[in-house]
Design a protein around this motif. Structure first.
Motif: not given
Length: 110
Positions: A2-3, A63-64, A99-102
């Motif tokens: 997860t990012i 930031e990531i 933001t949250v994603g894959n």
């Protein structure tokens, strides 16, 4: 994996050098104490040009955070090292969007 992507704005009166030094010396150094964090980086960005004027938006940061899972990261968020990071961060900056994603595949890194 997860990012999590945060757009960050400095609080009024906070010098960019102060924030960036803290990121390099404290934020990055704490990551090994957070088992869910696979990678983490902060980027200095300047907003898009407005009417052809580069840098028309104030200096900001992105930031990531690459984590093993949101559930694992939520556990780390309760730890003393993470709470200390939040306390320090809150004196200098604020997250203005999340933001949250894959990640699709492994990505590329030279």
């Amino acid at each position: 994996m997860t990012i999590i992507v945060h757009r960050i704005r400095l609080l009024d009166g906070v010098a960019p050098d102060r924030f960036e030094t803290w990121v390099r010396d404290v934020d990055y150094a704490t990551c090994p104490e957070l088992p869910s964090v696979r990678s983490f980086s902060v980027q200095r960005v300047i907003g898009p040009a407005v009417d052809g004027q580069a840098g028309a938006e104030p200096l900001a940061y992105v930031e990531i955070i690459d984590v093993s899972s949101l559930a694992d990261f939520e556990i780390d968020m309760q730890s003393p090292p993470f709470r200390k990071l939040v306390s320090d961060f809150d004196q200098m900056a604020e997250v203005v969007s999340e933001t949250v994603g894959n990640r699709i595949g492994d990505g590329y890194r030279a």
